[in-house]
Design an enzyme around this catalytic site. Structure first.
Site, PDB file in Angstrom:
ATOM      1  N   SER A 117       0.828  -1.196   0.000  1.00 33.82           N
ATOM      2  CA  SER A 117       0.000   0.000   0.000  1.00 33.82           C
ATOM      3  C   SER A 117       0.875   1.264   0.000  1.00 33.82           C
ATOM      4  CB  SER A 117      -0.884  -0.018   1.242  1.00 33.82           C
ATOM      5  OG  SER A 117      -1.693   1.112   1.239  1.00 33.82           O
ATOM      6  N   GLY A 118       0.582   2.152  -0.902  1.00 36.79           N
ATOM      7  CA  GLY A 118       1.329   3.418  -0.966  1.00 36.79           C
ATOM      8  C   GLY A 118       2.566   3.352  -1.837  1.00 36.79           C
ATOM      9  N   THR A 122      -1.537   2.740  -7.974  1.00 33.23           N
ATOM     10  CA  THR A 122      -2.627   3.482  -8.595  1.00 33.23           C
ATOM     11  C   THR A 122      -2.078   4.567  -9.515  1.00 33.23           C
ATOM     12  OG1 THR A 122      -3.968   3.036  -6.671  1.00 33.23           O
ATOM     13  CG2 THR A 122      -4.699   4.796  -8.104  1.00 33.23           C
ATOM     14  N   ASN A 167      -1.141   5.651   3.110  1.00 39.98           N
ATOM     15  CA  ASN A 167      -1.284   6.339   1.829  1.00 39.98           C
ATOM     16  C   ASN A 167      -2.502   7.266   1.911  1.00 39.98           C
ATOM     17  OD1 ASN A 167      -1.688   7.100  -0.796  1.00 39.98           O
ATOM     18  ND2 ASN A 167      -1.688   5.022  -1.649  1.00 39.98           N
ATOM     19  N   SER A 170      -5.386   5.861  -0.617  1.00 40.44           N
ATOM     20  CA  SER A 170      -5.258   4.413  -0.680  1.00 40.44           C
ATOM     21  C   SER A 170      -6.508   3.800  -1.320  1.00 40.44           C
ATOM     22  CB  SER A 170      -5.059   3.884   0.735  1.00 40.44           C
ATOM     23  OG  SER A 170      -4.923   2.499   0.691  1.00 40.44           O
ATOM     24  N   SER A 171      -6.259   2.894  -2.272  1.00 39.02           N
ATOM     25  CA  SER A 171      -7.398   2.233  -2.918  1.00 39.02           C
ATOM     26  C   SER A 171      -7.951   1.201  -1.947  1.00 39.02           C
ATOM     27  CB  SER A 171      -6.943   1.516  -4.180  1.00 39.02           C
ATOM     28  OG  SER A 171      -6.012   2.303  -4.873  1.00 39.02           O
ATOM     29  N   GLY A 394      -2.543  -3.198  -2.181  1.00 42.23           N
ATOM     30  CA  GLY A 394      -1.256  -3.854  -1.923  1.00 42.23           C
ATOM     31  C   GLY A 394      -1.210  -4.493  -0.555  1.00 42.23           C
ATOM     32  N   GLU A 396      -0.602  -5.271   3.067  1.00 37.69           N
ATOM     33  CA  GLU A 396      -0.863  -4.230   4.059  1.00 37.69           C
ATOM     34  C   GLU A 396      -0.677  -4.780   5.475  1.00 37.69           C
ATOM     35  OE1 GLU A 396      -4.018  -1.006   2.988  1.00 37.69           O
ATOM     36  OE2 GLU A 396      -4.977  -2.563   4.176  1.00 37.69           O
TER      37      GLU A 396
END
Ligand SMILES: Nc1ncnc2c1ncn2[C@@H]1O[C@H](COP(=O)(O)OP(=O)(O)O)[C@@H](O)[C@H]1O
Ligand SMILES: [Mg+2]
Length: 1034
Positions: A117-118, A122, A167, A170-171, A394, A396
């Site tokens: 993540s981050g 994306t 993030n 973050s998605s 991602g 996490e």
């Protein structure tokens, strides 16, 4: 096949891979098994803002956490259609290569973007989409599709992304997007698959995290009217669903601006006003729902204490408020034929409320994805190929990890598994295809973890589902116990109970730990069951199905609630959706982007070695590199290899007229490759070590320069010759033209001169006539000429009467006028220049002239001799005399010679003129005083002598008779006298002789004559003879 194209790219990669910062392609790293060398290279490049590096065709990207100027249109143009390895590594290069391979091979591809993540997944997917939007050919019709594809992004991000601790954007859902291309390569449509939205975030956020962006965007950016209509206030603090993380405002996010973007995007992607109204109604109703509070009644059952908020919910969702309230505070239980309402406790009511909020939001999100898909759908049935973009949440790890992290990390395990299978498969396939022996590579296969999670009956998901479905009191803890029973000896599963002593200390009782491929994650079991169940009571679903809000009605209209069967659990749904995704991906050609976080704190320019090393490890980058390097570092198609290196061997240069493979064999033999260093495949040469290729490439560089300079020299000579010839021709041409010009000019000048001369002669001949056309110019010339000459030769003095230039006849009159003017001018100038002294002198001279001019011979000579004030200064006059006469005012003194009256003896004396008398002085004695009043007359001769005779009346006894003197300055002395004594009329100029009185009654005579020599003497006749030299004229 694609493999071939890759091989070719690898080869060319070598060309640019060196010489820049670090190595652009890890495949070329000599120490390819050293993690340190790998990290050093990444770090070195990162420090120069080179965030991309290849491992073959895999792109490693390190998040810079700052804007880099590498995504402009210009950059896109650079990468468009250029071979993968010819330019520095870039996400555009990968996108472009995938696109062109797709077109060339007419098959489907996908780009798998992974990383925690981050890490930048994306962003990478957006860059790729933008690249296609700009680089693919298009028409206006397609522009529409393209805009929708691009604009679907901000909308989906608004609804599906949020700020987490890792993030700010973050998605919170997985996204797989197919971009469809027609055979010309136009982007003609798109389709999105969404994966498991993290719904729990709608009702709960950890500290430092936010709800989904859309809530903040609406509350902060929504126009006043709109908010009013939705019953909202422009203040996030007002909504309990927005404030739990205590960070409604985030520096890196501009919710107001994002609102505008989203609002605008909604219109572009086919949302009509009604849709938008309904959609925002849902968002607002969730916010209102969050503010609905319950209180226990006397029996401990939940009652509503704020009906205003509920009223808004009912209004916005278009449901009956009573029914809604009932649904939130009780559930229907079917007892045989009857339905009984069972009231909730407060906690239960809150649970039901949150469940409703999550359900509405979650389903609306699915609706949104479908709606976007409708708008991007390509309806014609012609053949298309696709490039899929997979941007999924991602790996996490948080401080507390729950069901959501479990799903997310499971997803990442699946993708890693896919990656391993595909890479190994493709590599192995290539070796097989080329008929080269495959040497197995050691790598960690995470299949064991995937199985741990998903295996039927034994896997964690199965256990969880069983717990959810079994009758009786199942809790999160009983679920944990079940896990411990089933998985007690699994190497990747640990709990407090199962752990050894040391590990146990790090594990609490309600947790279990999975040893993921990417690291250990400890999950807290609390909430697993309920989140997996995702229960929503039937009566509340029924309420929603009657909603007047179209979106809500559609979302709840499915048959699920009709059947008595329990719906599939969330984990199972997720598992099957991932299986579906794996199938989708397996049927396509893969491209990989591996995103790495450079540091945990999202700081630009920081490279955290430990963090990056960890990611490199679990992303299996080293293994991937090992696979790519297993056996052979490079491979290249024969024709390509030969084409490039043929100048290195005389047998292949400039042409090889045989089979390419044989040419390559001859070439490498010539280059001295050892048998161990390369292998000849079916279509490609395989080279074992990078250094072999580098040596070849170096040789090629040298040779290329040689060749280039030879070609250059030849061309230069050819060019120079041409240039010289052209210059010479040009010079001749210019010369000819110039000569012509000169000649014409000279001729013109001659003609002109002839004309002028002719005119001059004619004019000269007619110069005396009146002005005619023939002589006018000549006369003008004469006039000008004369005046010019005159100007330079004007007389300088008043007395100069001779030097005036003689004028030509036409200018006679003019000349005379000019002469007079000039004379007057000079006179004026002269007069102006005269001093008072000069004036007095001139006046005296004037008097002299009146008396003597034309009368006395010596006069003319005297004119030029200036007069002085006196000829004897007062010091030279005897003191006694001075004392006696000074009071009379001495006007003039001059030495004279006095002749005695009788013997005419000459005696030197001084003649002093005072205001009243003339004195004859002999040193201290005044010999004679002649009062002017008694002076009867003064006589001088006409000749040039200096004799002066004062006639004094004889009656005056005191007087001794007339005075005879000789004076060198006769004119001066007499002029002074005439002025002082006013005796001008008494002065007589006499001719021949003059009588004088010797004494009373006795007369003498002075005779004047001229002779050779001037002298004064007494004649025998007793006369005084004065002889003076003759002067020329009077
Ligand atoms: N290529 C890039 N250039 C600059 N900043 C980036 C880049 N990629 C990511 N970032 C930064 O990192 C943040 C997180 O990236 P994002 O793509 O949302 O991560 P992920 O999707 O992997 O969780 C972005 O908001 C951006 O600030
Ligand atoms: Mg993301």
């Amino acid at each position: 096949m694609q493999g071939c194209a890759r091989g070719q790219l690898d080869m060319e990669g070598a060309l640019t891979a060196r010489d820049r910062v670090g190595i652009q392609d890890f495949v070329l790293l000599d120490a390819h098994t050293s993690e340190t060398a790998f990290l050093d290279n990444l770090k070195k490049r990162f420090s120069e803002n080179l965030i991309y590096t290849y491992i073959g065709t895999l792109l490693v990207s390190v998040n810079p956490y700052k804007e880099l100027d590498i995504y402009s249109k210009k950059q896109m143009d650079i990468y468009m259609g250029v071979n993968f390895f010819e330019l520095p590594p870039h996400i555009f290069a990968l996108a472009d290569n995938a696109y062109h391979t797709m077109l060339a091979e007419a098959n489907n591809h996908f780009i798998l973007i992974s990383g925690e993540s981050g890490a930048g997944k994306t962003e990478a997917s957006k860059k790729i989409l933008q690249y296609y939007a700009v680089s693919c050919p298009s028409t206006t019709l397609l522009d529409n599709v393209r805009d929708r594809m691009l604009l679907s992004n901000p909308v989906l991000e608004a609804f599906g992304n949020s700020k987490t601790l890792k993030n700010d954007n973050s998605s919170r859902f997985g996204k797989y997007m197919d971009i469809q291309f027609d055979i010309q390569g136009d982007a003609v449509g798109g389709h999105i698959l969404g994966y498991l939205l993290e719904k729990s975030r709608v009702v709960h956020q950890n500290h430092g995290e936010r709800n989904f962006h859309i809530f903040y965007q609406l509350v902060k950016g929504g126009e006043e009217d709109l908010l009013h209509q939705l019953g909202l206030e422009s203040n996030c603090q007002h909504y309990s669903y927005l404030v739990q993380g205590e960070c409604a405002n985030v520096a890196s996010i501009n919710d107001k601006n994002d609102w505008k973007t989203v609002r605008n995007a909604l219109s572009v992607i086919d949302f009509d006003e009604r849709d938008i109204q309904d959609l925002l109604g849902v968002i607002a109703s969730v916010l209102h729902l969050g503010n609905v509070q319950f209180e226990p009644d006397s029996k401990g059952y939940a009652t509503l204490n704020n009906s205003a908020e509920l009223l808004w919910v009912s209004t916005l969702l278009g449901v009956n408020v009573q029914v809604l309230q009932e649904g939130l505070t009780s559930r229907k239980i079917e007892a045989k034929t009857d339905e009984v309402l069972s009231p909730f406790t407060v906690d239960h009511a809150i649970y039901a409320r949150d469940a409703l909020a999550k359900a509405i939001y979650g389903r609306t999100f699915t609706w949104l994805v479908n709606k976007i898909n409708d708008s991007m759908e390509n309806k014609d049935s012609s053949r298309k190929t696709v490039i899929g973009l997979l941007d999924i949440y991602g790996f996490e790890v948080f401080y507390v990890n729950s069901f959501e992290q479990f799903c997310i990390n499971y997803c990442n395990e699946k993708l890693q598994q896919l990656f391993i299978q595909l890479t190994l498969k493709s590599e192995q396939e290539e070796y097989e295809a080329e008929n080269i022996g495959w040497e197995p590579v050691q790598f960690f296969n995470n299949k064991i973890i995937c199985d741990l999670v998903e295996e039927k009956h034994r896997g964690i998901i199965s256990v969880l589902d069983e717990e959810c479905l079994r009758p009786g009191e199942a809790t999160d803890l009983t679920f944990l116990e079940r896990l411990e029973e089933k998985l007690d000896s699994h190497p990747h599963f640990v709990t407090h109970k199962l752990a050894d002593k040391k590990t146990r200390k790090t594990l609490e009782r309600g947790n279990f730990r999975l040893l993921h491929y990417a690291g250990e994650v400890t999950y807290c079991v609390v909430g697993f069951l309920s989140k997996n169940n995702d229960l929503l009571y039937r009566n509340i679903k029924d309420v929603m199905r009657q909603s007047k809000n179209t979106i809500v009605r559609e979302c709840f209209a499915s048959k699920e609630s009709d059947g008595r069967r329990r719906p599939e659990t969330v984990a199972s749904q997720f598992k099957s959706s991932l299986l579906g995704l794996t199938d989708i991906l397996m049927s396509k050609e893969p491209w990989y982007v591996r995103c790495l976080k450079s540091n945990e704190s999202q700081q630009p320019g920081q490279f955290d070695d430990v963090l990056v090393r960890h990611q490199v490890k679990y992303l299996g980058l080293m293994e991937h590199l090992r696979v790519r390097r297993a056996g052979f570092a490079y491979r290249c198609r024969y024709d390509v290899f030969l084409q490039r290196y043929k100048p290195l061997c005389p047998a292949t240069w400039p042409y090889w007229r045989g089979v390419a493979a044989e040419g390559v064999e001859v070439l490498v033999q010539h280059l001295g490759y050892l048998p161990d260093e390369y292998k000849m495949g079916r279509t490609k040469i395989f080279i074992r070590h990078p250094r072999t290729l580098f040596a070849t490439e170096d040789a090629f560089e040298v040779c290329k320069h040689d060749l280039a300079s030879r070609i250059q020299a030849q061309y230069k000579a050819y060019w120079q010759k041409g240039q010289f010839r052209r210059q010479k021709e040009a010079a001749t041409k210019i010369e000819t033209c110039w000569r012509g010009v000169q000649a014409r000019k000279a001729k013109g000048r001659r003609q002109w001169a002839v004309k002028v001369i002719k005119k001059f002669i004619k004019g000269y001949m007619a110069r005396g006539e009146a002005k005619t056309t023939d002589n006018s110019e000549y006369l003008a010339f004469v006039r000008q000429n004369y005046l010019n000459r005159l100007k330079d030769n004007l007389p300088k003095m008043v007395l100069d009467k001779t030097s005036w230039l003689t004028p030509p006849p036409v200018l006679m009159e003019t000349s005379e006028i000019l002469r007079q003017l000039h004379m007057r001018l000079m006179v004026r100038k002269y007069i102006r220049g005269i001093t008072a002294q000069q004036k007095a002198q001139l006046q005296l001279k004037g008097i002299t002239s009146v008396i003597f001019k034309g009368k006395k011979d010596s006069y003319p000579q005297s004119v030029s001799q200036p007069y002085v004030d006196t000829r004897i200064s007062e010091q030279d006059i005897n003191m006694k005399v001075l004392q006696m006469i000074r009071h009379e005012g001495i006007k003039y003194s001059i030495p004279i010679v006095k002749y005695d009256r009788n013997g005419f003896k000459a005696r030197p004396r001084q003649l002093i003129l005072t205001q009243t008398a003339a004195y004859v002085v002999d040193d201290a004695k005044i010999k004679q005083r002649v009062l002017y009043t008694t002076l009867k007359g003064v006589s001088v001769s006409t000749l040039s002598d200096g004799i002066i005779i004062f006639h004094i009346p004889s009656e005056d006894d005191k007087q001794k008779g007339d005075l005879i003197m000789q004076c060198d300055h006769l004119f001066e002395a007499l002029t002074k006298l005439s002025v002082v004594a006013n005796k001008q009329s008494a002065i007589n100029v006499v001719q021949g002789s003059v009588k004088f009185q010797m004494k009373a009654g006795k007369e003498g005579i002075v005779e004047f004559s001229s002779g050779q020599e001037s002298m004064v003497y007494k004649d025998k006749n007793g006369h005084l003879m004065v002889v003076s030299t003759r002067t020329r004229a009077r």
